[in-house]
Design a protein around this motif. Structure first.
Motif, mmCIF file in Angstrom:
data_model
loop_
_atom_site.group_PDB
_atom_site.id
_atom_site.type_symbol
_atom_site.label_atom_id
_atom_site.label_comp_id
_atom_site.label_asym_id
_atom_site.label_seq_id
_atom_site.Cartn_x
_atom_site.Cartn_y
_atom_site.Cartn_z
ATOM 1 N N GLU A 160 0.840 -1.214 -0.049
ATOM 2 C CA GLU A 160 -0.003 -0.059 0.018
ATOM 3 C C GLU A 160 0.693 1.365 0.204
ATOM 4 O O GLU A 160 0.649 2.403 -0.737
ATOM 5 C CB GLU A 160 -1.096 -0.013 1.187
ATOM 6 N N GLN A 161 1.946 1.281 0.770
ATOM 7 C CA GLN A 161 2.723 2.525 0.891
ATOM 8 C C GLN A 161 3.598 2.632 -0.479
ATOM 9 O O GLN A 161 4.066 3.900 -0.531
ATOM 10 C CB GLN A 161 3.715 2.575 2.106
ATOM 11 N N TYR A 162 3.963 1.479 -1.048
ATOM 12 C CA TYR A 162 5.103 1.743 -2.273
ATOM 13 C C TYR A 162 4.381 2.085 -3.486
ATOM 14 O O TYR A 162 4.916 2.858 -4.261
ATOM 15 C CB TYR A 162 5.880 0.407 -2.146
ATOM 16 N N ALA A 163 3.282 1.460 -3.591
ATOM 17 C CA ALA A 163 2.416 1.404 -4.972
ATOM 18 C C ALA A 163 1.908 2.740 -5.204
ATOM 19 O O ALA A 163 1.356 3.328 -4.343
ATOM 20 C CB ALA A 163 1.307 0.459 -4.953
ATOM 21 N N ASP A 164 2.461 3.410 -6.457
ATOM 22 C CA ASP A 164 1.691 4.602 -6.743
ATOM 23 C C ASP A 164 0.265 4.233 -7.243
ATOM 24 O O ASP A 164 -0.181 3.378 -7.931
ATOM 25 C CB ASP A 164 2.371 4.886 -8.138
ATOM 26 N N LYS A 165 -0.799 5.104 -7.056
ATOM 27 C CA LYS A 165 -2.113 4.830 -7.389
ATOM 28 C C LYS A 165 -2.352 5.627 -8.640
ATOM 29 O O LYS A 165 -2.053 6.490 -8.542
ATOM 30 C CB LYS A 165 -2.836 5.528 -6.103
ATOM 31 N N VAL A 166 -3.115 4.609 -9.455
ATOM 32 C CA VAL A 166 -3.385 5.359 -10.627
ATOM 33 C C VAL A 166 -4.872 4.941 -11.174
ATOM 34 O O VAL A 166 -5.392 4.221 -10.506
ATOM 35 C CB VAL A 166 -2.484 4.717 -11.998
ATOM 36 N N ALA A 167 -5.485 5.664 -11.884
ATOM 37 C CA ALA A 167 -6.690 5.720 -12.220
ATOM 38 C C ALA A 167 -7.139 6.058 -13.657
ATOM 39 O O ALA A 167 -6.286 6.807 -14.423
ATOM 40 C CB ALA A 167 -7.634 6.709 -11.597
ATOM 41 N N ILE A 168 -8.180 5.499 -14.386
ATOM 42 C CA ILE A 168 -8.689 5.648 -15.536
ATOM 43 C C ILE A 168 -9.374 6.816 -15.926
ATOM 44 O O ILE A 168 -10.253 6.958 -15.252
ATOM 45 C CB ILE A 168 -9.213 4.526 -16.109
ATOM 46 N N ALA A 169 -8.857 7.584 -16.717
ATOM 47 C CA ALA A 169 -9.789 9.057 -16.777
ATOM 48 C C ALA A 169 -11.039 8.864 -17.354
ATOM 49 O O ALA A 169 -11.054 7.880 -18.001
ATOM 50 C CB ALA A 169 -8.892 9.835 -17.868
ATOM 51 N N ASP A 170 -12.037 9.567 -16.826
ATOM 52 C CA ASP A 170 -13.496 9.573 -17.462
ATOM 53 C C ASP A 170 -13.406 10.024 -18.868
ATOM 54 O O ASP A 170 -12.585 10.816 -19.051
ATOM 55 C CB ASP A 170 -14.364 10.341 -16.396
#
Length: 456
Positions: A446-456
């Protein structure tokens, strides 16, 4: 007790039996008979004797207390509560009775009154470490994590080596999102130096860029199960509709059962499986990576066979974000595909994609698709290797809820492998504490991973 010490338990039992036969209204003799029976392990007979004693003399607080203990052990929780309350009416400052009343109420699901009982116990005897710990457990059951943390800390202040409280404090801090502090507590309790791991020093040497296949096709591998065909069929269709190349790696025997049910799936015969070790032909994680090496895909992924993917932007997103990286995500548990609003299961991972340059980063081990802990092993190794790791937070993976079918022996075996890989020097001594491994691994990811998301 003196009679037992001088003459032995059986002789004492005979003496008290004779006493109550001579005078069956002799309350103290009934109580001592019950005490001797309890010490000798005759718990049902002891409970009967304590009942007889309290029926004759309802003012014996110890008899009520001991009767309550035996009733709780027997699962007669309502009767145990009544007996403890009778005892406390006569002896209100007895901390152990308050504590045992609390554990009884907690077992009955009456957490608020259990908390009151534990607090009464610590008011009577502040250094009653178990009461502080039990109070923390009850607060945690009520989702009052900060109150639970206070209780666990109080228990540890009294007894710094109280392992249950130390493990529970780490868990509560993890759930509360206080991850730095949780990591410190867990590493201390497990005896792990900061940033320690026992992964062999196998350096990653990326191949030159022009040595990689040019194919933009993303291969997505699973291991279909010879059951629940309709749900798996819909899951696979969702992957194919998004544009993934789908393969299923199975034993030859399983493929013979599956091929007619899934005619549009490419099956890969596994050259070995885990039948001898685990009773079913589970596919080794290492063998999936070995198969990926034979493909032309720059990006490859692994997914559980009952995960339904959605979002038409998913494939191009993965092709972009997984280049030179490792990407993974959690599922959303739903009651049905027609009602896709559900809850994200944060503490497990169900799909993984990686650039092929990183296939060689995993030391060979026994993790299998479908057995516990492989979903932590997959992202944990790249975290420890410090390669780019990304977690997709967009809810693209649906999972229809079903009863879990855990095998405790498998969970324990792979938990200890994770512990060894993390450099644990003080492994947990009880099964219930093995979750501490999961908490630490989850925090690291959780602390290491970069959080990414798919743009709407």
């Amino acid at each position: 007790s003196l009679l037992v010490e001088l003459d032995g338990a059986e002789a004492a039992l005979d003496s008290f039996r004779q006493a109550v036969q001579l005078d069956n209204t002799y309350a103290e003799a009934w109580f001592m008979l019950g005490w001797c029976q309890e010490q000798a392990g005759y718990t049902e007979e002891a409970a009967t004797s304590y009942r007889q004693s309290t029926a004759i003399d309802a003012t014996n607080a110890e008899a009520w207390f001991r009767l309550g203990n035996l009733q709780k052990i027997a699962g007669d929780l309502d009767d145990a509560r009544t007996s403890y309350l009778q005892s406390l009416a006569l002896r209100p400052d007895h901390a152990e009775t308050h504590n045992n009343l609390g554990t009884t109420l907690q077992a009955m699901g009456e957490f608020e009154t259990a908390i009151q009982a534990y607090q009464n116990a610590t008011r009577c005897q502040y250094d009653f470490v178990e009461a502080h710990y039990n109070c923390g457990r009850a607060h945690e059951a009520c989702r009052r994590l900060q109150d639970a943390i206070v209780c666990y800390r109080a228990a540890i202040d009294i007894d710094p080596e109280y392992e249950d409280a130390r493990h529970s404090l780490g868990s509560a801090l993890t759930i509360a999102g206080q991850l730095d502090e949780a990591s410190t507590v867990i590493r201390q309790v497990l005896g792990i130096p900061k940033d320690s791991s026992t992964l062999p020093d196998l350096p990653i040497v990326p191949a030159p860029e022009d040595n990689f296949p040019e194919s933009s096709e993303v291969t997505l591998a699973t291991s279909l199960a010879p059951k629940n065909f309709e749900n798996q069929r819909k899951a696979l269709q969702s992957w194919q509709q998004l544009g993934f190349r789908v393969v299923s790696i199975n034993s030859a025997d399983e493929i013979s059962l599956l091929k007619d049910e899934f005619p549009d799936v490419e099956f890969i015969v596994a050259h070995r499986n885990a039948s001898e070790s685990f009773g079913k032909p589970y596919i080794y994680f290492d063998d999936v990576l070995e198969y990926f090496q034979s493909t032309d895909s720059r990006i490859c992924g692994i997914i559980n066979s009952d995960i339904h993917l959605r979002n038409e932007k998913l494939l191009p997103f993965i092709q972009s974000e997984t280049r030179d990286a490792f990407l993974f995500g959690c599922r959303t548990d739903v009651t049905s595909l027609s009602d896709p609003d559900g809850s994200v299961y944060r503490y497990g991972f169900d799909y993984f994609f990686m650039d092929r340059k990183y296939f060689g980063m995993y030391p060979r081990d026994r993790f299998c698709i479908g057995l516990p802990w492989w979903d932590y092993w997959a992202p944990l190794v790249p975290v420890i290797r410090k390669i780019p790791v990304k977690q997709l937070t967009t809810e693209v993976a649906l999972h229809i809820e079903h009863p879990l079918n855990w095998n405790d022996d498998n969970y324990i075996e792979f938990a200890h492998i994770i512990g060894e890989r993390l450099g644990v020097s003080r492994p947990p001594q009880t099964v219930k504490r093995l979750g501490t491994y999961q908490n630490l691994a989850w925090i690291m990811i959780e602390q290491y991973a970069d959080k990414v998301a798919i743009a709407d």
